[in-house]
Design an enzyme around this catalytic site. Structure first.
Site, PDB file in Angstrom:
ATOM      1  N   SER A 112       0.825  -1.099  -0.098  1.00  0.00           N
ATOM      2  CA  SER A 112       0.026  -0.032  -0.012  1.00  0.00           C
ATOM      3  C   SER A 112       0.712   1.082  -0.085  1.00  0.00           C
ATOM      4  O   SER A 112       1.794   1.223  -0.764  1.00  0.00           O
ATOM      5  CB  SER A 112      -0.850  -0.083   1.120  1.00  0.00           C
ATOM      6  OG  SER A 112      -2.122   0.830   1.168  1.00  0.00           O
ATOM      7  N   ASP A 166      -9.650  -5.066  -4.622  1.00  0.00           N
ATOM      8  CA  ASP A 166      -9.382  -3.907  -3.519  1.00  0.00           C
ATOM      9  C   ASP A 166     -10.265  -2.806  -3.649  1.00  0.00           C
ATOM     10  O   ASP A 166     -10.304  -1.906  -4.605  1.00  0.00           O
ATOM     11  CB  ASP A 166      -7.987  -3.498  -3.833  1.00  0.00           C
ATOM     12  CG  ASP A 166      -7.144  -2.800  -3.150  1.00  0.00           C
ATOM     13  OD1 ASP A 166      -7.710  -2.087  -1.974  1.00  0.00           O
ATOM     14  OD2 ASP A 166      -5.824  -2.955  -2.929  1.00  0.00           O
ATOM     15  N   HIS A 198      -7.859  -5.553  -0.092  1.00  0.00           N
ATOM     16  CA  HIS A 198      -6.531  -4.750   0.322  1.00  0.00           C
ATOM     17  C   HIS A 198      -5.761  -5.612   1.352  1.00  0.00           C
ATOM     18  O   HIS A 198      -5.556  -5.134   2.294  1.00  0.00           O
ATOM     19  CB  HIS A 198      -6.863  -3.319   0.607  1.00  0.00           C
ATOM     20  CG  HIS A 198      -5.554  -2.599   0.662  1.00  0.00           C
ATOM     21  ND1 HIS A 198      -5.086  -2.193  -0.356  1.00  0.00           N
ATOM     22  CD2 HIS A 198      -5.029  -1.766   1.590  1.00  0.00           C
ATOM     23  CE1 HIS A 198      -3.958  -1.237  -0.223  1.00  0.00           C
ATOM     24  NE2 HIS A 198      -4.246  -1.069   1.050  1.00  0.00           N
TER      25      HIS A 198
END
Ligand SMILES: *[C@@H]1O[C@H](CO)[C@@H](O)[C@H](O)[C@H]1NC(C)=O
Ligand SMILES: *[C@@H]1O[C@H](CO)[C@@H](O)[C@H](O)[C@H]1NC(C)=O
Length: 219
Positions: A112, A166, A198
């Site tokens: 991320s 996601d 995610h």
């Protein structure tokens, strides 16, 4: 800043993996997963981001590499914060180099926001690194490329992974990032994971393991 989590090599160290966590997490969050995928001769460093206030989360303070204003691909970005964090990652790489591990034996990666910083840091590092593991992320300040890229990063191997469900960093943004990267990097492998949100999965971590072993082979 808190001291990074370091997992020493269990054989003679000939490589290093620096892995950067996502927003609100700590180095501990990824250390055990990385300990499993790294070969015995690779030392793992999982730093923890400094705690700062995050615009996206109504100004709450949490571990964060740079400020996030939105998670929208066309939103404003914290350019000074991204560049400041990059200096810190370059310094971490330099300390491994001073300890005798050449840049081409150092992999950087992250998840991320950490993956975004890993990509930016590797592309702007003056020497070619072993590779980048970019999970569920994007390329920050993408408009500054290819200008911001160092000459040596053309052949940088990149493994970019993204779940197609996601809801945080949209899959489409991952795909768009891969197309931007493909215009300047020869060696990018973009992998999609069906049904993945995610987060990570065993299948993805297995691909990460193979990538690490391929680009940091035993010597
Ligand atoms: C690149 O940055 C521009 C400007 O912020 C943005 O509109 C575009 O969506 C970005 N592309 C990617 C792949 O992030
Ligand atoms: C710059 O980065 C360092 C290390 O990540 C951090 O401790 C510091 O707070 C940052 N400064 C700014 C102005 O973002």
């Amino acid at each position: 800043m808190a001291a990074p989590v370091v997992i020493a090599a269990t054989a003679k160290q000939t490589g290093t993996l620096i892995f950067l966590h996502g927003l609100g997490d700590t180095g501990q969050g990824w250390a055990s997963a990385m300990a499993v995928v790294r070969p015995s001769y690779v030392k793992v460093i999982c730093p923890t981001a400094p705690t700062m206030s995050v615009t996206l989360n109504a100004g709450f303070r949490m571990p964060c590499w740079f400020d996030l204003k939105t998670l929208d691909e066309s939103g404003p970005e914290d350019e000074p914060g991204i560049k400041n964090a990059t200096k810190h990652i370059h310094a971490l790489i330099e300390s491994e180099v001073s300890a005798g591990i050449p840049p081409e034996r150092i992999l950087v990666g992250g998840f991320s926001q950490g993956g975004a910083l890993a990509l930016y840091s590797a592309l702007t590092y003056p020497k070619r690194l072993a590779g980048v593991v970019a999970l569920s992320c994007w390329l920050p300040l993408n408009r500054s490329f290819p200008g911001a890229k160092t000459l040596n990063s053309d052949s940088l191997p990149i493994l970019q992974c993204h779940g197609d469900c996601d809801p945080v960093v949209p899959y489409k943004w991952g795909q768009m990032t891969a197309s931007v990267l493909k215009t300047m990097i020869r060696n990018i492998d973009f992998r999609s994971y069906r049904g993945l949100t995610h987060t990570s999965s065993d299948e993805e971590l297995n691909d990460v393991k193979q990538f690490i072993t391929k680009h940091l082979p035993s010597q």
